[in-house]
Design a protein around this motif. Structure first.
Motif, PDB file in Angstrom:
ATOM      1  N   THR A 185     -26.571 -34.530 -23.768  1.00 50.62           N
ATOM      2  CA  THR A 185     -25.987 -35.504 -22.596  1.00 50.62           C
ATOM      3  C   THR A 185     -26.479 -34.991 -21.324  1.00 50.62           C
ATOM      4  O   THR A 185     -27.008 -36.019 -20.625  1.00 50.62           O
ATOM      5  N   THR A 186     -26.205 -33.840 -20.850  1.00 49.74           N
ATOM      6  CA  THR A 186     -26.902 -33.379 -19.410  1.00 49.74           C
ATOM      7  C   THR A 186     -28.065 -33.627 -19.541  1.00 49.74           C
ATOM      8  O   THR A 186     -28.679 -34.261 -18.479  1.00 49.74           O
ATOM      9  N   MET A 197     -29.045 -37.395 -19.119  1.00 48.04           N
ATOM     10  CA  MET A 197     -28.432 -37.789 -17.825  1.00 48.04           C
ATOM     11  C   MET A 197     -29.229 -37.230 -16.484  1.00 48.04           C
ATOM     12  O   MET A 197     -29.414 -38.150 -15.551  1.00 48.04           O
ATOM     13  N   LYS A 239     -23.572 -43.090 -31.542  1.00 45.74           N
ATOM     14  CA  LYS A 239     -23.248 -43.250 -30.024  1.00 45.74           C
ATOM     15  C   LYS A 239     -24.454 -42.591 -29.445  1.00 45.74           C
ATOM     16  O   LYS A 239     -24.827 -43.245 -28.285  1.00 45.74           O
ATOM     17  N   ASP A 247     -26.154 -44.892 -26.817  1.00 44.97           N
ATOM     18  CA  ASP A 247     -26.108 -44.405 -25.319  1.00 44.97           C
ATOM     19  C   ASP A 247     -27.415 -44.077 -24.720  1.00 44.97           C
ATOM     20  O   ASP A 247     -27.557 -44.356 -23.309  1.00 44.97           O
ATOM     21  N   PHE A 248     -28.371 -43.320 -25.363  1.00 40.29           N
ATOM     22  CA  PHE A 248     -29.446 -42.704 -24.923  1.00 40.29           C
ATOM     23  C   PHE A 248     -30.579 -43.293 -25.388  1.00 40.29           C
ATOM     24  O   PHE A 248     -31.419 -42.811 -26.156  1.00 40.29           O
ATOM     25  N   VAL A 275     -20.163 -46.573 -31.680  1.00 44.61           N
ATOM     26  CA  VAL A 275     -20.385 -45.751 -30.667  1.00 44.61           C
ATOM     27  C   VAL A 275     -19.130 -45.238 -30.126  1.00 44.61           C
ATOM     28  O   VAL A 275     -19.301 -43.797 -29.461  1.00 44.61           O
ATOM     29  N   TYR A 276     -17.762 -45.787 -30.411  1.00 41.99           N
ATOM     30  CA  TYR A 276     -16.632 -45.119 -29.787  1.00 41.99           C
ATOM     31  C   TYR A 276     -15.789 -44.624 -30.713  1.00 41.99           C
ATOM     32  O   TYR A 276     -14.736 -44.372 -30.577  1.00 41.99           O
ATOM     33  N   MET A 299     -13.475 -48.475 -23.800  1.00 43.29           N
ATOM     34  CA  MET A 299     -14.492 -49.115 -24.091  1.00 43.29           C
ATOM     35  C   MET A 299     -14.795 -50.118 -22.723  1.00 43.29           C
ATOM     36  O   MET A 299     -16.304 -50.337 -22.714  1.00 43.29           O
ATOM     37  N   PHE A 348     -16.159 -50.509 -19.928  1.00 44.00           N
ATOM     38  CA  PHE A 348     -16.404 -50.173 -18.504  1.00 44.00           C
ATOM     39  C   PHE A 348     -17.385 -51.213 -17.852  1.00 44.00           C
ATOM     40  O   PHE A 348     -18.196 -51.800 -18.445  1.00 44.00           O
TER      41      PHE A 348
END
Lengths: 295, 423
Positions: free
Chosen positions: B74-75, B78, B98, B102-103, B384-385, B421, B423
Motif C-alpha cells: 500500500t505504502t 501510494m 482488492k 485498488d492499485f 474489493v471490500y 464503500m 467514498f
C-alpha cells in the motif's frame, strides 16, 4: 586597529550555535513537519495517487456520520476519564511513599515500579491477554480463592474487556509517571517541610498545602502526556483485544490503521481523522493548562 | 598520499557497488512470502528446480509476514515507489481482488503469459482473476475440511462416516451426543473471527457481496441461516469460543476439543502432538440444508503468487513461475510430504505422492480426499471490500450472541459496510 578578517566573538558564537542547531532542525523539518503539512493537505483530498483531487471539507464532514469513528472516540475518552486520574493519583501516592528517606529498600521498590516501562508494549500486552484468557491465570486464581464460581470470559464482554485494557495501561504507565513525581519531589527543599513541621502542620496539611502545589507543573505535564498517549492508544488494544468485542475497545488509531492498510486504502480520510485527534489533544491540553497553570 | 589512497578506496567501493547492482538487476528475482515451513520452503524448492535449467538466476527469498506485505505494498503504490517492491509477492486470496482493483497496473496480467490456468482448480482461478484476466499463479489449497478425533467419536458410538456428507442440524444433533457422552465439544473458534461463517457461505456459493459487487448482508438468507447455526453451535456447547489463535490451536492439540473445521492447511497444526497419532480423521464439512445449491465443500484461506508489472525482471519472474508452480509436478511432489502443502495445480493431484496413506490420520489417504474436495468447491468472488465486510459480520455475530436479533444486527452491519464503500 582590529584585524579586518576576524569576526567578532559574538558573531562567532552565533555561527557555532547555528551550526549545532541546523542539522537537527533540518531533520525535524523534513521528517516531521513536512509530512504533517502534507498530511494536512491530504486530508482535504479525495481519491489517491495520481487521481487525488481537492474536495474541501468532505472528509471532515464524513466523520460526523461515521458511527465506528464515534465508537472509537467514546472508547478512548472512556479510557481517558476513568484510567488517567486513577493512574496519576496512584503514581503520586507511590512517589510520595518512596520519597520517604526512612523507608528501607527504596531503590529496590523504585526499580520494581519502574521496570514495567522497560518492557515492550507488544510483549506486555500479549502477557496480559494470556493472563485474562478463559483458562488463564486470573480465572484460575479467582476460582481457587472461591471469589467466582465459573470462569469469567474477560475479553468477550465489552466492559470487562475495557477493564483489562485499563488495568494493563495502569500497570505499564504508573511507574513512568511516578518517576516524574519522584524527581520533582526531590527538588523540593527539605527545609520547607522542616519549617512546616515547626509551625505545627500535620502530614495531611503538608501533603495538600505544600507538596501538591509545588508539584503542580509536573502534575500538569504528566496529565497532558497521559491524555496524549491515551488518545493515540494503539499497541495495547490491538494486541489484547484487537478492538473487540463489538468494537468496544477499538481505538481511533486502530481505526485509522484499518482504514489505511487493512481496508481499501482511504489515506485522505484517515489523515482527516488523525487531525481531529491532533485538535482534540490540543483542546484538552489547553483546558488542563487553563485549570492547572496559574502562573 | 593519503588523499590518493582514499580516492582509490572510493573508486573501488563505487565500482564494487556498481558491479554488484548490475549483476543483481539481471539475474536476481526477489520474492516476498511468509511462513518458513510452508511458503518459503516451497519457494526454495522451486528455486532449486528452476536452477537446474537456469543456473545463473538467483531466487532471493525474503521472509515477510502478510501484514507487512500488505502495508508495504500500500505504502509503495501510494508513494509511487513501486520499485521498492520485489518481483514476486505472495498475496492472500481474500485480499487479491482488492489490491488488483485498488492499485491498477501494479500486478502483471498473466492471461497471455503462456501459463495454462485451466490446469488449476476452478475456484482458485476464480479468486485470482479480475474481469476475466488472470493476475496470480494459484498456490496453496484452502479446501475446507472437518478434522475429527475418531477415538472420541467412537466413545460416543459414532464413526467418521456418520459425519460425512451430513447437514448442519445433523452435525449439531450428533455433536450434542458427543458432548454428553465424552464431555468434549467438536469445534473451537476464535471469537468474533467470522472464518467459519464465511466458510459456510462459500459452501453454498454465496458471499457477502452479490454479483454486481454490492454489499449483500441484510437480505442474505444464507447468511442468516449460517448465523442461526453459529448461535446454536455456541449455545449448545458443541462449539467453544476462545480469544485468540494460540488458544484455538491448543484447544485441539491438548485434546480439550475433539475436532476442528478450517482450510486444509490446518493439518500442519493438527499433526503436532505425538500422542494423538492415528486418532484423527478427515472428512468434508456439513452443508446448509435450507439453502439451495448448498454443498459439503468450501475454502478457507489460501494465497497466490503475483508478479510486479513494472519490474525489470518481469519476464524472468513469469518464466520462473511458469516452469515451477505452474508447470512442475515434481515440485508439488517434493513439498507435499514434508510440509503438507497441497496444491491447486491439478496435474499434481494425479501424482503417486497424493495417494500415500497418512499415518497421523489412521492411514487415510487424506491428500487424495482433499484434492477431490477442492475440485468441488463453489466459486465465489471475495470482492474489493472483503475485509470491511468481514469485520462488520464479526461484530454482528458478537451482537447476536449478546442478544440482538439477527435482522437488526445484519442491517447495522450492512450500513457500516455501505458507509465504508461510499467514498
Amino acid at each position: 586597529m582590529a584585524k579586518p578578517t576576524s569576526l567578532k566573538l559574538h558573531t562567532k558564537q552565533n555561527i557555532v550555535g547555528w551550526a549545532f542547531v541546523i542539522p537537527a532542525s533540518i531533520l525535524i523539518f523534513t521528517f516531521f513537519f513536512y509530512p504533517i503539512g502534507k498530511a494536512f493537505l491530504l486530508s482535504f483530498q479525495t481519491g489517491f495517487g495520481a487521481n487525488a483531487q481537492y474536495a474541501g471539507l468532505v472528509n471532515y464532514k464524513r466523520l460526523l456520520s461515521d458511527n465506528t469513528f464515534k465508537t472509537s472516540l467514546v472508547n478512548v475518552l472512556t479510557f481517558l476519564v476513568l484510567q488517567v486520574p486513577v493512574m496519576l493519583l496512584l503514581a503520586l501516592a507511590l512517589a510520595y511513599t518512596l520519597n520517604d528517606h526512612k523507608l528501607k529498600f527504596r531503590a529496590l521498590f523504585r526499580t520494581a515500579l519502574f521496570l514495567p516501562c522497560a518492557t515492550s508494549l507488544v510483549s506486555y500486552s500479549i502477557v496480559f491477554r494470556s493472563l485474562f484468557a478463559l483458562d488463564g491465570f486470573m480465572n484460575a486464581l479467582l476460582l481457587n480463592l472461591n471469589v467466582i464460581q465459573s470462569p469469567i470470559n474477560w475479553l468477550a464482554n465489552p466492559w470487562t474487556a475495557k477493564l483489562v485494557i485499563m488495568l494493563a495501561l495502569t500497570w505499564r504507565w504508573t511507574g513512568y509517571n511516578m518517576i516524574f513525581f519522584l524527581s520533582a519531589l526531590q527538588n523540593i527543599d527539605r527545609s520547607i517541610f522542616e519549617a512546616a513541621i515547626i509551625d505545627g502542620a500535620n502530614g495531611f496539611n503538608r501533603f495538600f498545602k505544600i507538596t501538591i502545589p509545588m508539584l503542580k507543573p509536573i502534575i500538569l505535564l504528566t496529565a497532558i502526556m497521559s491524555t496524549n498517549g491515551t488518545l493515540q492508544l494503539f499497541d495495547e488494544t490491538v494486541n489484547i483485544t484487537n478492538g473487540g468485542p463489538t468494537n468496544a475497545t477499538l481505538s481511533i488509531s486502530q481505526y485509522i490503521y484499518r482504514l489505511s492498510f487493512q481496508y481499501s486504502p482511504r489515506f485522505p480520510y484517515a489523515a482527516a481523522m488523525s487531525f481531529v485527534v491532533f485538535v482534540l489533544v490540543g483542546i484538552l491540553s489547553a483546558m488542563q493548562m487553563r485549570v492547572g497553570d496559574k502562573r | 598520499m593519503r588523499k590518493r589512497l582514499s580516492l582509490l578506496l572510493v573508486c573501488v567501493l563505487a565500482f564494487g557497488l556498481l558491479g554488484s547492482s548490475v549483476a543483481l538487476a539481471n539475474k536476481t528475482v526477489t520474492v516476498w512470502a511468509w511462513d518458513p515451513a510452508f511458503n518459503l520452503y516451497a519457494m526454495e524448492e522451486a528455486a532449486k528446480i528452476y536452477n537446474r535449467t537456469a543456473p545463473d538466476v538467483t531466487i532471493e527469498i525474503i521472509e515477510t509476514p502478510w501484514d507487512d506485505i500488505q502495508t508495504r505494498l500500500t505504502t509503495a503504490v501510494m508513494a509511487g515507489q513501486t520499485n521498492s517492491l520485489p518481483d514476486i509477492m505472495l498475496i492472500q486470496d481474500n485480499a487479491l481482488m482488492k489490491n488488483v482493483i485498488d492499485f491498477p497496473g501494479t500486478f502483471a496480467d498473466l492471461t497471455n503469459s503462456g501459463i495454462d490456468f485451466n490446469l488449476f482448480a476452478d475456484f482458485k482461478v476464480g479468486l485470482t482473476s479480475v474481469d476475466g484476466k488472470n493476475y496470480a499463479v494459484p498456490f496453496d489449497n484452502g479446501a475446507a475440511i472437518s478434522a475429527l478425533r475418531v477415538d472420541v467419536l467412537e466413545q460416543a458410538g459414532f464413526t467418521l462416516a456418520d459425519f460425512t456428507d451430513i447437514t448442519w442440524s445433523d452435525f449439531i444433533a450428533k455433536g450434542k451426543v458427543v458432548l454428553e457422552k465424552t464431555g468434549k465439544p467438536l469445534l473451537s473458534i476464535v471469537a468474533e473471527s467470522p472464518d467459519l461463517v464465511m466458510m459456510c457461505l462459500q459452501s453454498a456459493g454465496t458471499w457477502l457481496f452479490d454479483e454486481d459487487g454490492e454489499v449483500f448482508l441484510a437480505n442474505n438468507e444464507a447468511l442468516k441461516e449460517v448465523i442461526r447455526i453459529y448461535v446454536e453451535l455456541a449455545k449448545s456447547g458443541v462449539m467453544v469460543q476462545v480469544n485468540d489463535w494460540e488458544q484455538y490451536i491448543s484447544s485441539f492439540t491438548r485434546g480439550t476439543v475433539a475436532g476442528t473445521m478450517n482450510g486444509c492447511w490446518i493439518i500442519g497444526s493438527i499433526v503436532q502432538p505425538e500422542d494423538q497419532k492415528g486418532l484423527w480423521g478427515v472428512t468434508n464439512i456439513p452443508r446448509l440444508e435450507t439453502v439451495p445449491n448448498a454443498t459439503n465443500y468450501s475454502n478457507q484461506g489460501g494465497s497466490s503468487w503475483v508478479v510486479r508489472a513494472d519490474s525489470p525482471n518481469r519476464d524472468l519472474a513469469i518464466d520462473f513461475l511458469a516452469k515451477t508452480f505452474a508447470g512442475s509436478v515434481e515440485l508439488y511432489e517434493t513439498i507435499l510430504p514434508s510440509s503438507g502443502a497441497l496444491a491447486t495445480y491439478l496435474p499434481a493431484g494425479d501424482s503417486q505422492a497424493y495417494g500415500v496413506p497418512h499415518e497421523y490420520f489412521g492411514g487415510q489417504a487424506i491428500y487424495a480426499d482433499i484434492t477431490q474436495y477442492a475440485a468441488l468447491v463453489p466459486q465465489v468472488k471475495y470482492g474489493v471490500y472483503n475485509y470491511e465486510a468481514r469485520d462488520a459480520v464479526g461484530v454482528a455475530i458478537a451482537k447476536v450472541l449478546a442478544g440482538l436479533d439477527i435482522d437488526s444486527a445484519l442491517r447495522e452491519a450492512e450500513e457500516t459496510v455501505k458507509f465504508l464503500m461510499d467514498f
